[in-house]
Write a protein that holds these residues in place. Structure first.
Motif, short mmCIF file in Angstrom:
data_model
loop_
_atom_site.label_atom_id
_atom_site.label_comp_id
_atom_site.label_asym_id
_atom_site.label_seq_id
_atom_site.Cartn_x
_atom_site.Cartn_y
_atom_site.Cartn_z
N LEU A 10 1.47 -0.98 -0.02
CA LEU A 10 2.01 -1.87 1.01
C LEU A 10 2.56 -3.15 0.37
O LEU A 10 3.57 -3.68 0.84
CB LEU A 10 0.91 -2.22 2.02
CG LEU A 10 0.50 -1.08 2.96
CD1 LEU A 10 -0.75 -1.45 3.74
CD2 LEU A 10 1.64 -0.72 3.91
N ARG A 11 1.93 -3.61 -0.69
CA ARG A 11 2.43 -4.79 -1.37
C ARG A 11 3.83 -4.53 -1.95
O ARG A 11 4.68 -5.43 -1.98
CB ARG A 11 1.47 -5.22 -2.48
CG ARG A 11 1.92 -6.48 -3.21
CD ARG A 11 0.80 -7.08 -4.04
NE ARG A 11 0.44 -6.28 -5.18
CZ ARG A 11 -0.41 -6.69 -6.14
NH1 ARG A 11 -0.98 -7.89 -6.05
NH2 ARG A 11 -0.70 -5.91 -7.15
N SER A 12 4.08 -3.30 -2.36
CA SER A 12 5.38 -2.97 -2.96
C SER A 12 6.52 -3.04 -1.94
O SER A 12 7.68 -3.13 -2.32
CB SER A 12 5.34 -1.58 -3.59
OG SER A 12 5.24 -0.57 -2.60
N VAL A 13 6.18 -3.00 -0.64
CA VAL A 13 7.22 -3.12 0.39
C VAL A 13 7.16 -4.48 1.09
O VAL A 13 7.73 -4.64 2.17
CB VAL A 13 7.13 -1.97 1.42
CG1 VAL A 13 7.47 -0.65 0.76
CG2 VAL A 13 5.76 -1.92 2.09
N GLY A 14 6.47 -5.43 0.48
CA GLY A 14 6.55 -6.80 0.97
C GLY A 14 5.33 -7.39 1.63
O GLY A 14 5.33 -8.57 1.98
N VAL A 15 4.27 -6.61 1.82
CA VAL A 15 3.06 -7.17 2.43
C VAL A 15 2.34 -7.99 1.36
O VAL A 15 2.03 -7.47 0.28
CB VAL A 15 2.13 -6.06 2.96
CG1 VAL A 15 0.90 -6.68 3.64
CG2 VAL A 15 2.88 -5.17 3.94
#
Length: 241
Positions: free
Chosen positions: A159-164
């Motif tokens: 999820l961090r890789s898509v901006g979270v």
């Protein structure tokens, strides 16, 4: 331009129509990638806790969004029934978003904190026990399914890789945060520093095990509970579309 020529040629008419529609689409879409204020930040919004995120996964897996929308439209009847209209910032960490388009049951955008954990548990186990006219099926089986969270750090990293904006600390302590939130024990103060307003405690009335029911109720109890709409900035935010 000779309009008769365009009208007589299907290929030319199609090509020119495509060009016009493409230009119009680009004019609408391209600025969204350039303007930082497309989704203005609102105080209080944060990523989901690991337990809430897993609950959201279960909510998605069971298709709850097909009968319950999560977007209050800016119309008087909706606002009076469900609460403040939804704003874009409330969905900024949702992958995928679950706005929904059908309401067999009520909208859930503001259900967080509206009912107790015990009510949510009773409703999920036997919906008709609290809402006699409900046609919702029972989800009692979630009480008997242990929550799988061994790879939660990898999930949050994806999820961090898509901006979270999950931090390294959030990933490192993800398993401990699940256990602290689902039991109300452990370093709950540390959890609340990372995830303000997180609900703590035994959600499924079974303290001996962390189940999928714990995760689902934790997710339901945070929906719409993060933004304080008494603050002018939030109250005047543009509605989600």
């Amino acid at each position: 331009m000779n309009h008769a020529l365009i009208e007589k040629s299907v290929a030319l008419l199609f090509m020119l129509t495509f060009i016009v529609i493409s230009i119009g689409g680009l004019v609408q879409i391209v600025p969204l990638f350039k303007i930082a204020t497309t989704v203005p930040p609102v105080e209080g919004m944060r990523p989901y806790t690991p337990l809430e995120q897993l609950g959201r996964n279960i909510y998605t897996r069971e298709g709850c969004y097909t009968c319950h929308s999560q977007m209050i439209r800016p119309f008087r009847d909706e606002v009076e029934r469900y609460g403040h209209y939804s704003i874009p910032a409330e969905s900024m960490y949702d992958h995928p978003f679950l706005w929904g388009s059908k309401r067999t049951g009520p909208d859930l955008a503001r259900v967080g904190g509206k009912y107790s954990n015990a009510w949510q548990l009773a409703h999920l186990v036997n919906p008709q026990s609290v809402v006699p006219v409900s046609i919702m099926p029972s989800y009692a089986f979630l009480k008997d399914k242990p929550l799988q969270y061994d790879d939660i750090d990898l999930h949050l990293n994806a999820l961090r890789s898509v901006g979270v904006p999950y931090s390294d600390e959030m990933l490192e302590k993800a398993r401990a945060d699940i256990e602290a939130q689902a039991t109300g024990q452990g370093d709950t103060d540390d959890l609340l520093k990372r995830y303000p307003k997180a609900r703590l405690g035994d959600f499924d009335a079974n303290p001996s095990e962390i189940t999928e029911m714990d995760a689902l109720i934790a997710y339901l109890q945070i929906l719409g509970a993060l933004v304080d709409f008494s603050e002018p900035g939030a109250a005047n935010a543009t509605p989600a579309k």
